[in-house]
Structure formats: C-alpha cells, structure tokens
Design a protein around this motif. Structure first.
Motif, PDB file in Angstrom:
ATOM      1  N   THR A  86       0.838  -1.202   0.000  1.00 33.52           N
ATOM      2  CA  THR A  86       0.000   0.000   0.000  1.00 33.52           C
ATOM      3  C   THR A  86       0.871   1.249   0.000  1.00 33.52           C
ATOM      4  OG1 THR A  86      -0.082   0.172   2.410  1.00 33.52           O
ATOM      5  CG2 THR A  86      -1.733  -1.237   1.352  1.00 33.52           C
ATOM      6  N   THR A  87       0.233   2.418   0.016  1.00 35.41           N
ATOM      7  CA  THR A  87       0.982   3.674   0.060  1.00 35.41           C
ATOM      8  C   THR A  87       1.751   3.819   1.374  1.00 35.41           C
ATOM      9  OG1 THR A  87      -1.036   4.772   0.838  1.00 35.41           O
ATOM     10  CG2 THR A  87      -0.562   4.884  -1.524  1.00 35.41           C
ATOM     11  N   LEU A  88       1.247   3.216   2.452  1.00 33.92           N
ATOM     12  CA  LEU A  88       1.995   3.218   3.710  1.00 33.92           C
ATOM     13  C   LEU A  88       3.319   2.467   3.557  1.00 33.92           C
ATOM     14  CD1 LEU A  88      -0.765   2.578   6.420  1.00 33.92           C
ATOM     15  CD2 LEU A  88       0.522   4.677   6.033  1.00 33.92           C
ATOM     16  N   CYS A  89       3.281   1.396   2.779  1.00 36.55           N
ATOM     17  CA  CYS A  89       4.496   0.624   2.521  1.00 36.55           C
ATOM     18  C   CYS A  89       5.469   1.425   1.661  1.00 36.55           C
ATOM     19  CB  CYS A  89       4.146  -0.689   1.827  1.00 36.55           C
ATOM     20  SG  CYS A  89       3.078  -1.782   2.784  1.00 36.55           S
ATOM     21  N   ASP A  90       4.928   2.230   0.725  1.00 38.05           N
ATOM     22  CA  ASP A  90       5.790   3.114  -0.066  1.00 38.05           C
ATOM     23  C   ASP A  90       6.593   4.031   0.849  1.00 38.05           C
ATOM     24  OD1 ASP A  90       5.019   2.156  -2.542  1.00 38.05           O
ATOM     25  OD2 ASP A  90       3.463   3.658  -2.844  1.00 38.05           O
ATOM     26  N   LYS A  91       5.910   4.627   1.812  1.00 38.14           N
ATOM     27  CA  LYS A  91       6.574   5.536   2.749  1.00 38.14           C
ATOM     28  C   LYS A  91       7.605   4.793   3.594  1.00 38.14           C
ATOM     29  CE  LYS A  91       2.683   8.757   3.055  1.00 38.14           C
ATOM     30  NZ  LYS A  91       1.675   9.390   3.943  1.00 38.14           N
ATOM     31  N   ALA A  92       7.269   3.558   3.981  1.00 34.86           N
ATOM     32  CA  ALA A  92       8.202   2.766   4.790  1.00 34.86           C
ATOM     33  C   ALA A  92       9.445   2.407   3.984  1.00 34.86           C
ATOM     34  CB  ALA A  92       7.505   1.501   5.291  1.00 34.86           C
ATOM     35  N   LEU A  93       9.263   2.063   2.699  1.00 36.33           N
ATOM     36  CA  LEU A  93      10.407   1.733   1.843  1.00 36.33           C
ATOM     37  C   LEU A  93      11.271   2.970   1.605  1.00 36.33           C
ATOM     38  CD1 LEU A  93      11.927  -0.317   0.103  1.00 36.33           C
ATOM     39  CD2 LEU A  93      10.405   0.268  -1.800  1.00 36.33           C
ATOM     40  N   HIS A  94      10.640   4.126   1.428  1.00 33.16           N
ATOM     41  CA  HIS A  94      11.396   5.366   1.248  1.00 33.16           C
ATOM     42  C   HIS A  94      12.223   5.675   2.498  1.00 33.16           C
ATOM     43  CE1 HIS A  94      11.714   9.876   1.484  1.00 33.16           C
ATOM     44  NE2 HIS A  94      12.239   9.651   0.289  1.00 33.16           N
ATOM     45  N   ARG A  95      11.652   5.472   3.651  1.00 37.46           N
ATOM     46  CA  ARG A  95      12.396   5.686   4.906  1.00 37.46           C
ATOM     47  C   ARG A  95      13.586   4.732   4.982  1.00 37.46           C
ATOM     48  NH1 ARG A  95      10.476   7.303  10.302  1.00 37.46           N
ATOM     49  NH2 ARG A  95      12.095   6.781  11.801  1.00 37.46           N
ATOM     50  N   TYR A  96      13.359   3.481   4.624  1.00 40.73           N
ATOM     51  CA  TYR A  96      14.401   2.448   4.648  1.00 40.73           C
ATOM     52  C   TYR A  96      15.571   2.835   3.744  1.00 40.73           C
ATOM     53  CZ  TYR A  96      16.288  -2.342   4.065  1.00 40.73           C
ATOM     54  OH  TYR A  96      17.088  -3.451   4.015  1.00 40.73           O
ATOM     55  N   MET A  97      15.256   3.241   2.509  1.00 37.75           N
ATOM     56  CA  MET A  97      16.298   3.611   1.556  1.00 37.75           C
ATOM     57  C   MET A  97      16.987   4.915   1.957  1.00 37.75           C
ATOM     58  SD  MET A  97      16.747   1.306  -0.626  1.00 37.75           S
ATOM     59  CE  MET A  97      15.958  -0.199  -1.227  1.00 37.75           C
ATOM     60  N   SER A  98      16.252   5.819   2.576  1.00 39.86           N
ATOM     61  CA  SER A  98      16.857   7.052   3.067  1.00 39.86           C
ATOM     62  C   SER A  98      17.882   6.754   4.153  1.00 39.86           C
ATOM     63  CB  SER A  98      15.776   7.991   3.617  1.00 39.86           C
ATOM     64  OG  SER A  98      14.880   8.396   2.602  1.00 39.86           O
ATOM     65  N   TYR A  99      17.552   5.801   5.031  1.00 39.87           N
ATOM     66  CA  TYR A  99      18.498   5.396   6.076  1.00 39.87           C
ATOM     67  C   TYR A  99      19.766   4.812   5.455  1.00 39.87           C
ATOM     68  CZ  TYR A  99      20.618   2.894   9.958  1.00 39.87           C
ATOM     69  OH  TYR A  99      21.520   2.419  10.884  1.00 39.87           O
ATOM     70  N   LEU A 100      19.601   3.963   4.434  1.00 44.77           N
ATOM     71  CA  LEU A 100      20.765   3.394   3.759  1.00 44.77           C
ATOM     72  C   LEU A 100      21.634   4.496   3.153  1.00 44.77           C
ATOM     73  CD1 LEU A 100      19.525   0.198   1.851  1.00 44.77           C
ATOM     74  CD2 LEU A 100      20.820   0.336   3.966  1.00 44.77           C
ATOM     75  N   LYS A 101      20.981   5.480   2.567  1.00 43.20           N
ATOM     76  CA  LYS A 101      21.718   6.574   1.927  1.00 43.20           C
ATOM     77  C   LYS A 101      22.422   7.447   2.960  1.00 43.20           C
ATOM     78  CE  LYS A 101      22.884   9.366  -1.460  1.00 43.20           C
ATOM     79  NZ  LYS A 101      23.883   8.955  -2.474  1.00 43.20           N
ATOM     80  N   ASN A 102      21.732   7.783   4.033  1.00 36.63           N
ATOM     81  CA  ASN A 102      22.268   8.715   5.022  1.00 36.63           C
ATOM     82  C   ASN A 102      23.260   8.089   5.991  1.00 36.63           C
ATOM     83  OD1 ASN A 102      20.533  10.632   3.932  1.00 36.63           O
ATOM     84  ND2 ASN A 102      18.922  10.249   5.429  1.00 36.63           N
ATOM     85  N   ILE A 103      22.957   6.859   6.407  1.00 39.62           N
ATOM     86  CA  ILE A 103      23.744   6.223   7.466  1.00 39.62           C
ATOM     87  C   ILE A 103      24.484   4.986   6.977  1.00 39.62           C
ATOM     88  CG2 ILE A 103      23.679   5.221   9.788  1.00 39.62           C
ATOM     89  CD1 ILE A 103      22.887   8.158   9.699  1.00 39.62           C
ATOM     90  N   GLY A 104      23.756   4.083   6.312  1.00 39.96           N
ATOM     91  CA  GLY A 104      24.326   2.795   5.936  1.00 39.96           C
ATOM     92  C   GLY A 104      25.530   2.899   5.028  1.00 39.96           C
ATOM     93  N   SER A 105      25.532   3.886   4.117  1.00 36.55           N
ATOM     94  CA  SER A 105      26.633   4.006   3.168  1.00 36.55           C
ATOM     95  C   SER A 105      27.936   4.435   3.831  1.00 36.55           C
ATOM     96  CB  SER A 105      26.264   5.013   2.072  1.00 36.55           C
ATOM     97  OG  SER A 105      26.000   6.283   2.625  1.00 36.55           O
ATOM     98  N   LYS A 106      27.854   4.888   5.095  1.00 37.95           N
ATOM     99  CA  LYS A 106      29.044   5.362   5.804  1.00 37.95           C
ATOM    100  C   LYS A 106      29.576   4.331   6.790  1.00 37.95           C
ATOM    101  CE  LYS A 106      27.433  10.165   5.547  1.00 37.95           C
ATOM    102  NZ  LYS A 106      26.214   9.848   4.779  1.00 37.95           N
ATOM    103  N   LEU A 107      28.926   3.169   6.849  1.00 35.69           N
ATOM    104  CA  LEU A 107      29.317   2.162   7.836  1.00 35.69           C
ATOM    105  C   LEU A 107      30.334   1.183   7.268  1.00 35.69           C
ATOM    106  CD1 LEU A 107      25.842   1.273   9.398  1.00 35.69           C
ATOM    107  CD2 LEU A 107      27.557   2.856  10.280  1.00 35.69           C
ATOM    108  N   GLY A 108      31.123   0.640   8.164  1.00 29.38           N
ATOM    109  CA  GLY A 108      32.036  -0.439   7.813  1.00 29.38           C
ATOM    110  C   GLY A 108      31.987  -1.484   8.915  1.00 29.38           C
ATOM    111  N   LEU A 109      32.617  -2.620   8.697  1.00 32.63           N
ATOM    112  CA  LEU A 109      32.574  -3.702   9.687  1.00 32.63           C
ATOM    113  C   LEU A 109      33.950  -4.335   9.802  1.00 32.63           C
ATOM    114  CD1 LEU A 109      30.642  -5.392  11.516  1.00 32.63           C
ATOM    115  CD2 LEU A 109      30.490  -7.003   9.623  1.00 32.63           C
ATOM    116  N   LEU A 110      34.424  -4.435  11.030  1.00 31.06           N
ATOM    117  CA  LEU A 110      35.702  -5.077  11.295  1.00 31.06           C
ATOM    118  C   LEU A 110      35.501  -6.115  12.386  1.00 31.06           C
ATOM    119  CD1 LEU A 110      38.791  -5.267  10.939  1.00 31.06           C
ATOM    120  CD2 LEU A 110      39.014  -3.491  12.696  1.00 31.06           C
ATOM    121  N   LEU A 111      35.766  -7.360  12.090  1.00 32.98           N
ATOM    122  CA  LEU A 111      35.624  -8.439  13.065  1.00 32.98           C
ATOM    123  C   LEU A 111      36.990  -9.053  13.350  1.00 32.98           C
ATOM    124  CD1 LEU A 111      32.476 -10.314  11.706  1.00 32.98           C
ATOM    125  CD2 LEU A 111      32.569  -8.612  13.525  1.00 32.98           C
TER     126      LEU A 111
END
Length: 277
Positions: A86-111
C-alpha cells in the motif's frame, strides 16, 4: 557501506521515484518507524513500488547479512507486505532507503578475535520476541544476537536474525520460548565452529522473560504442550541443550537486550544504543 549506498542510489534514480515525493532521501536516522505500516486484509495493493519490492528487499537482505544487523527487522517487515503493498508501505520503503543513503553508506565492519592461548572465550547469546507484532496476522517476531567475547576486548556480533514465528503465540512466554529455541540452534552452530578450531567457549544465555527461563530450567510446561504442534517447540530439548552447554538462561532487562532491535521498530535512542553492539 559502499554497497548500501549503491542500493539507495538505484532506488532514488529509478523510474518509479521520478517526479514523486520519494525522489529525494529524507532525513531519517532509523530504517523503520515505531508505528506499524501493515494494512488489514482486503486493502487494495496501491503502492507505486509494489512491482519492485522484491528487488529492493532482496538487496536489503544482502546488506543485513554482510554486517548491517540493525536492518533485519525493517527488511523482513517490508518483505512480508510484498503481496499487500500500500501507500503506507511506499513511505516505509522510502524511509528504509533514506536510512541506507544517510547512514548505511558510511558504515564499515571489522571483526577480529583477540585471545591468548588458554584464555577464556565466551559465546554470549541474547533472544527476544515481539508478541503479536504483526498487526494483520498477529504472528510474533523472534530475534537473537550471538556474540564472541574475550577478556582482551573482543566483542564480535557473529550471528543474528529477525524472523516470523510459525504460528500465533497465545502468550508472551510462548513467543519468548520460541525465540530462545531459535537462539540455541545458532549458539550450537557457533560453538561447533569454534570447537573445530580448538576453542571451547563458555556460553552465556540472556532472555527477558522469567516464564521462558522457568520452562527452560524445568524442561516441562503443561500450559504450552500445544506449542509442540503449532510452533515446533520442545521444552525438553531446550532444557537438554542448556544442560549440555552448561548454561542456564538468565534474565536481562529489555533496555539492555540489544536484539530488541530485531523484533520491531524502535525510537532513535534505543535504536542507536542497540546498533552499537
């Protein structure tokens, strides 16, 4: 991080986003809102991304498996709405992708694991469940984290999940017990790999349900017998595995239970706290 940024760029440059309110990323600091975006049965699938959701959630699944554990709850919640978009899901997907763009793209992982020969290595497992978390199906969501910990500073998240339970849980204890059983399977796998490497870890299990802990300690629950059919639960198996691992589940406060991030959308403060671990 680079792959997360690429996923987000492809989304915002797609034809579906062109000339819409979703063409630019929003300033979201979490991938999922605390409010549910699940629509009731019978609602027409009217979202503009309904034909692309499998592509976007599939890419998100890859991100969460290669290190972005805090995406699990949001990715799975979106995937569960693929046939009821639904349109609510559209908004949720946009939020998800915005998080990836704003935060996720700057993350790294070291184990890494730092331990001298003979020093203690700890496998720390935490489990949690959101009872009746899906507003449409009332199915509970299980989540767990498994860490490797040493006295020299190692604190590695090595296994995690956010998954829908098999059937509706009639109580919080049942939902939490199902999450604990799922955690124990993962802990056994991690311990098996470590033992093949000559490392014999101490296991610590943390659960935030007193009722689930009581069932795990006794191996018997007359009130939850039906769940062996509906959920595939076995109190006797849980008790036996805990005994073999020489680890009785202990109570952990919800505020300190990092896998709470795997069961539902959280406010910014708790989300940031749990994402650190």
């Amino acid at each position: 991080g680079a792959y997360a940024g690429l996923i987000a760029d492809r989304f915002f440059q797609s034809d579906a986003c062109h000339n819409t309110e979703y063409a630019k990323p929003g300033r979201f600091m979490t991938p999922m809102d605390t409010a549910s975006f699940t629509a009731p049965d019978g609602v027409n699938a009217s979202g503009i991304f309904q034909h692309e959701v499998s592509t976007h959630t599939g890419a998100g699944l890859w991100c969460q498996r290669i290190g972005m554990a805090n995406l699990c709850a949001a990715t799975c919640a979106l995937a569960r709405e693929a046939h009821n978009w639904t349109t609510l899901c559209d908004k949720a997907l946009h939020r998800y992708m915005s998080y990836l763009k704003n935060i996720g793209s700057k993350l790294g992982l070291l184990l890494y694991i730092v331990a001298m020969k003979g020093e203690e290595v700890i496998v720390l497992g935490q489990s949690d469940a959101d009872h009746g978390g899906n507003a449409r199906t009332r199915i509970s969501i299980s989540g767990f984290h498994v860490y490797i910990v040493t006295l020299r500073g190692t604190f590695c998240l090595v296994e995690w999940t956010s998954s829908r339970q098999r059937a509706i849980a009639l109580s919080t204890a049942e939902a939490e017990l199902a999450a604990l059983q799922l955690l124990l399977k993962a802990v056994l796998n991690v311990c098996t790999v470590l033992r093949l490497c000559g490392i014999f870890p101490r296991v610590i299990l943390c659960v935030d349900s007193v009722s689930a802990i009581a069932v795990a300690q006794s191996g018997i629950s007359s009130k939850l017998r039906y769940s062996s059919v509906t959920q595939g639960l076995s109190a006797a198996w849980i008790q036996e595995v805990c005994s073999l691992l020489s680890s009785e589940p202990t109570k952990i406060d919800t505020v300190l239970n990092s896998c709470d991030v795997q069961t539902k959308g959280l406010p910014l403060g708790p989300f940031r706290l749990h994402s650190l671990f």
